[in-house]
Write an enzyme that holds these catalytic residues in place. Structure first.
Site, PDB file in Angstrom:
ATOM      1  N   ASN A   9      41.404 -10.587 123.371  1.00  0.00           N
ATOM      2  CA  ASN A   9      40.752 -11.310 122.288  1.00  0.00           C
ATOM      3  C   ASN A   9      39.596 -12.061 122.962  1.00  0.00           C
ATOM      4  O   ASN A   9      39.835 -12.889 123.831  1.00  0.00           O
ATOM      5  CB  ASN A   9      41.804 -12.265 121.695  1.00  0.00           C
ATOM      6  CG  ASN A   9      41.235 -13.354 120.835  1.00  0.00           C
ATOM      7  OD1 ASN A   9      40.098 -13.267 120.381  1.00  0.00           O
ATOM      8  ND2 ASN A   9      42.038 -14.389 120.612  1.00  0.00           N
ATOM      9  N   LYS A  11      37.680 -14.161 121.602  1.00  0.00           N
ATOM     10  CA  LYS A  11      37.527 -15.481 120.960  1.00  0.00           C
ATOM     11  C   LYS A  11      36.045 -15.719 120.615  1.00  0.00           C
ATOM     12  O   LYS A  11      35.337 -14.777 120.268  1.00  0.00           O
ATOM     13  CB  LYS A  11      38.105 -16.579 121.857  1.00  0.00           C
ATOM     14  CG  LYS A  11      39.552 -16.265 122.261  1.00  0.00           C
ATOM     15  CD  LYS A  11      40.291 -17.430 122.842  1.00  0.00           C
ATOM     16  CE  LYS A  11      41.704 -16.989 123.210  1.00  0.00           C
ATOM     17  NZ  LYS A  11      42.539 -18.079 123.683  1.00  0.00           N
ATOM     18  N   HIS A  97      46.204 -15.763 114.575  1.00  0.00           N
ATOM     19  CA  HIS A  97      46.135 -16.239 115.964  1.00  0.00           C
ATOM     20  C   HIS A  97      46.410 -17.740 115.988  1.00  0.00           C
ATOM     21  O   HIS A  97      46.055 -18.462 115.043  1.00  0.00           O
ATOM     22  CB  HIS A  97      44.753 -15.941 116.571  1.00  0.00           C
ATOM     23  CG  HIS A  97      44.680 -16.286 118.020  1.00  0.00           C
ATOM     24  ND1 HIS A  97      44.366 -17.559 118.446  1.00  0.00           N
ATOM     25  CD2 HIS A  97      44.934 -15.566 119.139  1.00  0.00           C
ATOM     26  CE1 HIS A  97      44.413 -17.586 119.784  1.00  0.00           C
ATOM     27  NE2 HIS A  97      44.753 -16.388 120.225  1.00  0.00           N
ATOM     28  N   GLU A  99      44.978 -20.148 117.283  1.00  0.00           N
ATOM     29  CA  GLU A  99      43.829 -21.026 117.011  1.00  0.00           C
ATOM     30  C   GLU A  99      43.476 -21.028 115.521  1.00  0.00           C
ATOM     31  O   GLU A  99      42.990 -22.035 114.995  1.00  0.00           O
ATOM     32  CB  GLU A  99      42.640 -20.611 117.901  1.00  0.00           C
ATOM     33  CG  GLU A  99      42.903 -20.998 119.356  1.00  0.00           C
ATOM     34  CD  GLU A  99      42.334 -20.048 120.409  1.00  0.00           C
ATOM     35  OE1 GLU A  99      41.416 -19.279 120.106  1.00  0.00           O
ATOM     36  OE2 GLU A  99      42.842 -20.085 121.556  1.00  0.00           O
ATOM     37  N   GLU A 169      52.682 -15.238 121.187  1.00  0.00           N
ATOM     38  CA  GLU A 169      51.808 -16.113 121.970  1.00  0.00           C
ATOM     39  C   GLU A 169      52.261 -17.556 121.770  1.00  0.00           C
ATOM     40  O   GLU A 169      51.814 -18.216 120.809  1.00  0.00           O
ATOM     41  CB  GLU A 169      50.355 -15.963 121.502  1.00  0.00           C
ATOM     42  CG  GLU A 169      49.823 -14.553 121.646  1.00  0.00           C
ATOM     43  CD  GLU A 169      48.294 -14.518 121.731  1.00  0.00           C
ATOM     44  OE1 GLU A 169      47.782 -13.994 122.723  1.00  0.00           O
ATOM     45  OE2 GLU A 169      47.624 -15.039 120.832  1.00  0.00           O
ATOM     46  N   GLY A 175      45.352 -20.661 126.655  1.00  0.00           N
ATOM     47  CA  GLY A 175      44.096 -21.338 126.971  1.00  0.00           C
ATOM     48  C   GLY A 175      44.101 -22.138 128.260  1.00  0.00           C
ATOM     49  O   GLY A 175      45.101 -22.137 129.008  1.00  0.00           O
ATOM     50  N   SER A 215      48.027 -17.141 128.778  1.00  0.00           N
ATOM     51  CA  SER A 215      47.820 -17.308 130.221  1.00  0.00           C
ATOM     52  C   SER A 215      48.348 -16.138 131.052  1.00  0.00           C
ATOM     53  O   SER A 215      48.890 -16.330 132.138  1.00  0.00           O
ATOM     54  CB  SER A 215      48.436 -18.621 130.710  1.00  0.00           C
ATOM     55  OG  SER A 215      47.757 -19.717 130.150  1.00  0.00           O
TER      56      SER A 215
END
Ligand code: 13P
Length: 260
Positions: A9, A11, A97, A99, A169, A175, A215
């Site tokens: 991804n 982002k 996702h 986020e 995730e 992140g 990560s």
């Protein structure tokens, strides 16, 4: 042997030029890898999608969108519709996702509308699920995953299940400030996810690939991919350099083959 999935991804990184050169480099690096045994996918920014489609060979790399509206058209300022993605030739969409959920306030019922719209358009829907650190500390991670899956896939029939992918995730692992899940922890959560998919879709649920993300890096990729319930790796930062992503894919694949 299971098929392995490796994806990234991008982002809100990489504009059109950078995305194109990244994809070209990734294709050059990975074109010898057998795509019957492995799927590689990249999810760039919306603005790069149209050019990205033109510069890839879809047999080598599948492209996806980072989000999508559930409606085909309408008064939804700032949204991208499934028809617009179809027009670009995109057939994979990431939904929910972390986020999107935690920065933009999306919730499970909304993800469900998106999943159903994606499937109605014949897309693959990659639903992301994962507990927050607080939920983990309360000991309710499993319940959170079950809820996200049961609501996210509500009213989806088993036949359409063949177009579903899931990414686990955990929010606390994603992140720059994320702590990667240990392979043992990730495996346990993947087992819960697979169990829930079986409850929802029966035998068809066993065919749904479940990827780990959060990560992933060159140090932990091998120990994650060899876990029996982990079908692939969904990578952020450590995949944004095509050479490094290629190296990560190859070492993970090798570790998996050696274990089998
Ligand atoms: P990182 O690998 O940078 O933690 O990001 C993972 C991710 O969010 C993939 O969707």
């Amino acid at each position: 042997m299971k098929k392995l999935y490796f994806g990234s991804n991008l982002k809100m990184y990489k504009g059109i030029k950078e995305t194109k050169s990244y994809l070209q480099r990734l294709i050059d690096n990975t074109k010898d890898l057998n795509r019957e045994e492995m799927e590689i996918f990249i999810i760039p920014s919306y603005t790069a999608l149209s050019d990205a489609v033109k510069c890839i060979d879809e047999k080598l790399i599948r492209l996806g969108a980072q989000n999508m509206c559930w409606e085909d058209e309408g008064q939804f300022t700032g949204e991208i519709s499934p028809r617009m993605l179809e027009e670009l030739g995109i057939n994979l969409v990431m939904i929910g996702h972390s986020e999107r959920r935690h920065v933009f306030g999306e919730y499970d019922a909304e993800e469900n509308r998106k999943v159903r719209a994606a499937l109605n358009h014949g897309f693959k829907a990659l639903l992301c699920v994962g507990e927050t650190e607080e939920e983990k500390n309360y000991g309710i991670a499993e319940e959170v995953l079950r809820t996200q899956l049961k609501v996210g896939f509500y009213n989806v029939d088993a036949e359409k299940g063949k177009n579903l992918w899931v990414a686990y995730e955990p929010v606390w692992s994603i992140g720059v400030n994320g702590v990667p899940a240990t392979s043992g922890y990730a495996e346990n959560m993947h087992k819960i996810i697979k169990e829930t998919l079986r409850d929802l879709f029966g035998l068809a649920g066993e065919e749904i690939p479940v990827l780990y993300g959060g990560s992933v890096n060159p140090q932990n990729a091998e120990s994650l991919i060899v876990q029996p319930s982990i079908d692939g790796l969904f990578v952020g930062r450590c995949a944004w350099d095509a050479d490094k992503f290629n190296a990560l894919i190859r070492s993970a694949e090798k570790a998996y083959r050696e274990k089998m």
